[in-house]
Design an enzyme around this catalytic site. Sequence first.
Site, PDB file in Angstrom:
ATOM      1  N   HIS A 157      45.146  27.429  27.358  1.00 38.63           N
ATOM      2  CA  HIS A 157      45.153  26.716  26.463  1.00 38.63           C
ATOM      3  C   HIS A 157      45.648  27.139  24.750  1.00 38.63           C
ATOM      4  CE1 HIS A 157      42.579  24.057  28.847  1.00 38.63           C
ATOM      5  NE2 HIS A 157      41.719  25.358  28.943  1.00 38.63           N
ATOM      6  N   SER A 278      69.755  34.093   8.913  1.00 40.52           N
ATOM      7  CA  SER A 278      70.119  32.966   8.624  1.00 40.52           C
ATOM      8  C   SER A 278      71.021  33.066   7.075  1.00 40.52           C
ATOM      9  CB  SER A 278      68.461  32.512   7.731  1.00 40.52           C
ATOM     10  OG  SER A 278      68.840  31.511   6.792  1.00 40.52           O
ATOM     11  N   LYS A 284      65.258  36.118   7.258  1.00 43.35           N
ATOM     12  CA  LYS A 284      65.152  35.766   8.769  1.00 43.35           C
ATOM     13  C   LYS A 284      65.731  36.593   9.840  1.00 43.35           C
ATOM     14  CE  LYS A 284      64.080  31.504   9.420  1.00 43.35           C
ATOM     15  NZ  LYS A 284      62.945  31.299  10.174  1.00 43.35           N
ATOM     16  N   GLU A 291      65.611  30.850  22.252  1.00 43.76           N
ATOM     17  CA  GLU A 291      65.653  29.648  21.875  1.00 43.76           C
ATOM     18  C   GLU A 291      66.709  28.707  22.672  1.00 43.76           C
ATOM     19  OE1 GLU A 291      65.130  28.305  17.486  1.00 43.76           O
ATOM     20  OE2 GLU A 291      65.497  30.547  17.621  1.00 43.76           O
TER      21      GLU A 291
END
Length: 459
Positions: A157, A278, A284, A291
């Site tokens: 979970h 970024s 970043k 992704e």
Amino acid sequence: SSNAMWGGRFAAGPDAIMEAINASISFDKRLAAQDIAGSRAHAAMLAATGIVEANEAEAMREGLLTVLSEIEAGDFAFSTALEDIHMNVEARLKEIIGPSAGRLHTARSRNDQVATDFRLWVRDQIDAAVEGLDALSRSLLAQAEAGADWVMPGFTHLQTAQPVTWGHHMMAYVEMFQRDASRFRDARARMNECPLGAAALAGTSFPIDREMTAQALGFDRPCANSLDAVSDRDFALEFLSAASICAMHLSRFAEELVIWSSAQFRFVALSDRFSTGSSIMPQKKNPDAAELIRAKIGRIFGANVALMTVMKGLPLAYSKDMQEDKEQVFDAADNLMLALAAMTGMVGDMTANRDALRAAAASGFSTATDLADWLVRELNLPFRDAHHVTGTLVAMAESKGCDLPDLSLADMRSVHEGITEAVFDVLGVENSVASRMSYGGTAPEQVRAQVARWTEKLG
Ligand code: ARG
């Protein structure tokens, strides 16, 4: 003007819209090498069976090689008016060797031709997928070997469950990716039958030798039923199904890498080579490859559903609907190979943060099960009672804002007086994983056995 390949009964040529919806050359030119291999095998067979003269067949075979080298060199003018790769190749062959090129299509149809070409193409992709999965598995093995005893939290979970090892987690993916590879191999064994010679749908009256062409193209045998041979796209669907399951695994792993590389987890550092920055936030370092792997999976699932949908209403045998098989499979295969390569690169380059993994493993009451097991083993409590005692201790630790090993013996004994100092041994995460010696368990020794097993299998 009417079509040179099938225009005998036509007085007028097609409308431009008809040509646009009908043509497949913009994408099926990817089948050029397979188409030419199929035609060369067919020509050799036509000569061996005496259906065409040996010298004509030889001219065809030579001419086809010329066409192939033109296509490979990028100086082939593909024509939309010629619809597809099959007619483009044949038309060019005619320019090169003259009218005897017209004999190549004896005892053959584009229906068995395209089915053959596409099987050859999918077969190569299956081999590439297996290779990609083996490479990915090897980079996972290297991670597992290095971190066979690095403790990290195991989750259910996405809540802390029990400590596991980094190597164990990596090896879980090796199991998945190698099942994927075996699914591809199964599909390959089933699909490796040759449609060539099924002709349009009914077979042919010419004395062809289907064993000969099947063998020349590396198939195990010819397809046994000519109607099935030209109608079947199961092989493409099996590829897409196996690709979908594999993609699902890639996506789960990608999701974990996205989470693990966050500042909140810091379980892994992805390399600069597999991250992006970024344009506004200078700090970043984004896990874009992970992704995009996660996202590309949608295209692969989509291709599977799309081709299932194309096929589900088609009466036997060939219908033009089936021309829609290729773009789906091409796109799914391209994205699967890219995702496999990107994942392999990321895994090879990433660095596990051993300290962060260990710290996370030691929080969240991860050894509560070890405590309950100790109560069963040492005090002979029924497991349900041990569970209850442990739960009470977890609640106590939570209210004190500490973890289980931080409770005092007096705290422990206030819940169950049988508890002794020895309990603290099982509350440590290293002891916890070391104790999980059951076959396939997370104990470093077991993990090393998994690594050894797969290292031997993968060579
Ligand atoms: N371009 C076609 C396809 O991809 C080739 C087969 C065409 N056969 C036919 N009878 N029109 O399916």
